[in-house]
Motif scaffolding. Sequence first.
Motif, short mmCIF file in Angstrom:
data_model
loop_
_atom_site.label_atom_id
_atom_site.label_comp_id
_atom_site.label_asym_id
_atom_site.label_seq_id
_atom_site.Cartn_x
_atom_site.Cartn_y
_atom_site.Cartn_z
N UNK A 739 56.95 33.28 33.11
CA UNK A 739 55.94 32.84 34.28
C UNK A 739 55.81 34.13 35.17
N UNK A 740 57.07 34.72 35.58
CA UNK A 740 57.08 35.63 36.49
C UNK A 740 55.87 36.87 36.09
N UNK A 741 56.25 37.18 34.66
CA UNK A 741 55.58 38.10 34.19
C UNK A 741 53.82 37.86 34.25
N UNK A 742 53.53 36.75 33.94
CA UNK A 742 52.48 36.01 33.83
C UNK A 742 51.81 36.55 35.40
N UNK A 743 52.64 36.20 36.47
CA UNK A 743 52.09 36.39 37.84
C UNK A 743 52.07 37.91 38.03
N UNK A 744 52.85 38.78 37.57
CA UNK A 744 52.70 39.95 37.65
C UNK A 744 51.70 40.67 37.28
N UNK A 745 51.27 40.23 36.05
CA UNK A 745 49.99 40.84 35.44
C UNK A 745 48.71 40.24 36.56
N UNK A 746 48.85 39.34 37.01
CA UNK A 746 47.85 38.42 37.89
C UNK A 746 47.66 39.29 39.12
N UNK A 747 49.09 40.01 39.62
CA UNK A 747 49.07 40.55 40.77
C UNK A 747 48.37 41.97 40.46
N UNK A 748 48.64 42.73 39.36
CA UNK A 748 48.00 43.85 38.98
C UNK A 748 46.67 43.77 38.86
N UNK A 749 46.11 42.70 38.34
CA UNK A 749 44.66 42.60 38.09
C UNK A 749 44.10 42.44 39.60
N UNK A 750 44.75 41.81 40.63
CA UNK A 750 44.36 41.66 41.86
C UNK A 750 44.19 43.17 42.45
N UNK A 751 45.10 43.95 42.17
CA UNK A 751 45.40 45.18 42.76
C UNK A 751 44.12 46.08 42.08
N UNK A 752 43.58 45.81 40.83
CA UNK A 752 42.79 46.58 40.31
C UNK A 752 41.50 46.19 41.10
N UNK A 753 41.23 44.89 41.43
CA UNK A 753 40.04 44.35 41.76
C UNK A 753 39.86 44.97 43.20
N UNK A 754 40.86 45.21 44.03
CA UNK A 754 40.88 45.46 45.42
C UNK A 754 40.57 46.97 45.29
N UNK A 755 40.94 47.53 44.44
CA UNK A 755 40.75 49.25 44.19
C UNK A 755 39.25 49.27 44.05
N UNK A 756 38.68 48.45 43.39
CA UNK A 756 37.18 48.70 43.03
C UNK A 756 36.55 48.22 44.04
N UNK A 757 36.80 47.00 44.74
CA UNK A 757 35.87 46.75 45.73
C UNK A 757 36.08 47.45 46.82
N UNK A 758 37.16 48.29 47.11
CA UNK A 758 37.19 49.08 48.08
C UNK A 758 36.48 50.33 48.08
N UNK A 759 36.36 50.85 46.54
CA UNK A 759 35.66 52.13 46.50
C UNK A 759 33.95 51.78 46.42
N UNK A 760 33.76 50.37 45.84
CA UNK A 760 32.39 50.30 46.07
C UNK A 760 31.81 49.83 47.20
N UNK A 761 32.73 49.11 48.22
CA UNK A 761 32.33 48.94 49.38
C UNK A 761 31.98 50.51 50.21
#
Lengths: 769, 118, 137
Positions: A739-761
């Motif tokens: 379950x920890x790993x599950x949340x870790x990949x979720x966090x990674x996905x959030x980081x990716x979304x953050x990067x994308x949105x920052x750049x598009x912004x």
Amino acid sequence: MLIAVLAGLFVSVLLIPLGRLFKGRLAVLISLLPTSLFAYFASFIPTIANGEAISFHYPWVPSLGVDFHFRLDGLSLLFSLLITGIGSLVFLYASSYLKGHRYLDRFYAYLSLFMASMLGLVLADNVLLLFIFWELTSISSFFLIGFNNEDANSRKSSLTALAVTGGGGFLLMAGLILMGHLSGTYAIQEMLNASSFLKAHPWYPAILALIFAGAFTKSAQFPFHFWLPGAMKAPTPISAYLHSATMVKAGVYLLARLYPILGGTEYWTYPLIVVGGITMFYGAFHSIFRTDLKSILAYSTISALGILVFLIGIGTEQALLAAAVFILVHALYKASLFLTTGVLDHETGTREITQLGGLRKVLLPLAIAGLLAALSSAGLPFTFGFIGKDQIYEATLHTEGIMPIVLTSLAVITNILLLYAGLLVGLKPFAGKLPERYQAVHLPHWLMWTPPLLLALMGIAFGAFPALIDASLLNPAATAMINETFDSPLKLWHGFNLVLLLSGITLALGALLYLMRKPSSKSMASIERFNYLAPQYIFGKLARAVRRFAARYTRTLHNGFLRVYLFRIIMFAVLLLGFRLFTGGPIQWIPAHLSPISVYEVAVLGILIAAIFLTVNTSSRLTAVVATSVIGYCICLLFVFYSAPDLAMTQFTIDTLTVVLFVLVLFRLPPFLNLANRRDRIRDWLLASSFGAIIALITIQAMNQPFDDAVSKFYGENAYVLAKGKNVVNVILVDFRGIDTMFEVVVLSIAAIGVVSLLKLKLKASEKE
Amino acid sequence: MELLLVILIGVLYATGIFMLLRRSMVKLLIGLILLGNGANLLIFLLGRITKGAPPVIDSAAKFFTDVYADPIPQALILTAIVISFGLQAFAIVLLKRVYVLINSDDLDDLNTPEEEDI
Amino acid sequence: MKSTILKTASIYLLPILLLFSIFILLRGHYFPGGGFVGGLIAAIAFVLHSFTHGTEATLKLLRIHPSALIPVGLALAAISMFAPMLNGQPVMTGLWFDQPVPVIGLIGSALFFDIGVYVVVIGVVLTILFTIAQYSG
């Protein structure tokens, strides 16, 4: 039962998405919630009247002693019926009063939330649960009082109310926890057994002081009463609900609920009598100087709350029965008067008593309601108020020593003033000549005049036939406070005795006062001269001082420079940890198990250290990036040496990707700046090195501790047996701690979304330019 | 060897903190990386280091028969390394964006406290 | 970075590295390796390709945008996490097929979880790097 308590919360949540549907004509439908709850609670009346109590238990956080533990006894039932009954009328009334208001859905959401919190408060049989609902009432009433949030005064009033009741709540929490801790249970029913132990405990006065602080702030006792008149900024239906039956009665409820556990001692009696006595006189006295209808009602409410606290303080059987009666009396006539005032305000646009008059000619049903409520508050024979007043005098007369004279005369004076205030609100606007500008006033929608009329009629009905509610409602309520059964039927007629005489005097003097005295704005001015002595001025000064202090504090400590914050935090950590290390005795290196040193390890370490210093000291970004990656690869080698192949592979790939990342971004950034002067650099070096040294010392200390490998052993032994894998690191990641790993990949996905949105912004922002 | 690693951790922490205290944003980022490496090594060392015995069970056995490296810190660090990549990527893009907006690498240009906010 | 040797090499390196990454992924339960490392290696393979051929070419090669891989991977991991619940067992209980498969060994829900991690890692890394490459120009 749980559903009944939480229904209001569900409705208020549902109103967020569905609110639009209920803004128009359908708003009336929301009143089904309190009405059905009222019916539900009313169905318990026969059971409770038999002297039984019903418990409901739902575990919530059993390990902390917090459970959904509800108990319905006479006192809870009385309050539940008031909350839902008056609630129903207020809900109906508001659907017309606030018709077409932009935020009607929001209004109902707050009101439902408030009602649910109030119900939870009076039903909770666990002090922690009670406290949670107590705080919820503070918060939801904050929203209700500040409902007209465009008005600065309204916002200020709601903040004041929240600050006062919230501050009291904080103290109350301390008191309740202390109580629970000493008695070993948080369940109110079980605390009853610890009653004598608590009363004898040296901390008993402290517990009382804390609980009184909570009750006094909530129930607007002197000197904390000042939030209540301010709370009149709320729309009138809210004032009617908050100040007649619910919010301000919560403190009274708390005192009544805890009376069997803590009450009856000198520490209990005297503070309550003194504070209650001051409050009831102070409130009544102030009310006669006001000319705003709602202000008059506010101060008379304060006075009524004072009477209740006063009665619970006296604590005799008569007094507690009188309190139960008066809770109901006051709720009925005060709600009725508030709602009447609301209609006046709504139809004429003013609440100034000096301007209103003669409205009986255009608002006849309302005039009847006002008159009946005023009569009930005046305590005329055959009204419920008469019985309430009777009971109060009975209670004060049956105290000991010199007390009867003092207390009774105080009660009489208060009642005279209250009678005057009641007549002022309920009678004055309807009596006399109708001014011309109000000729065109007409009766509003029936939903607005029936609730006050109904309440007023109930006041009369209960007064004429006390048997309606005597055995079924009021005796069980008083029984719950005394914790033993007793039976004292309410009588309308006690014969010619002292009580009747006092009632007569009260009536005569009150009526005389009403006839003699004409309210004017001059009297208002005369009392305002003493404002600088009033508690709310002191409170206001205090609040301003806190704000000034906060501003100064922010300017010095939060100056917005990241490195200054960091510097302070780290310095503090160094000092604390350093002190701990210094006092913790000499630091030794106990070589429990040391690995031998080999040449290539030393070589790697040497390269590592060199790379680190190169990273720090270089002024070229390229060098810095290369040196950083060298550090990464060296650490990767260390992982290889010390049996961590998974780590080595991960570190290697990540390091490669980091270099790519830097290459992609960093070269578009400017060259390194060397902005700090020499002195700053030396200072920073000193701090950083001492922090590094402390970390190293702590590591040594930690290494000296014996190693606990119970968990690793478990994983080692069960990796294959349970999870069918032989690479234990991977098994931990994908199985044991999956379950920890599950949340870790979720966090990674959030980081990716953050990067994308920052750049598009960024792209959009530059497009705008 | 442990003692040398302790010194290395101290150095990584010290330099990491020093870089964090700089005004340049890029240096801040490098400080973050150094600090992260130091923390990883600290966890690794506190799990005790073992040579030549990775936490992989022998193909013939059902559980460990010999000394082996502690798998828990390894699992912790593995996730930490991967997460730190996400963090670095986000931080670097954030810095880049700030740089584009204020056209300066100096953190002090970023925020002078606004009086009206207080 | 447009050297011909690297360009040619990367064409051959891409499938080899991808194969290697899958190998690392599948053996993860028994030998060093696993979803994280495998995913990172696969990501490096694509990054290498994009360095020599340009990001656009790599994106074309991938056919789908890497960001689409993130929800796919998350869903795979989540499904393997909650699948035992259908059996009435607690979340994350390992489910296994009885017969071992050559090279991989036993196939179980943990393997699918690891594949989910693998896909997410590829998606995240490539999304971050490609977006930076595309937008920071």
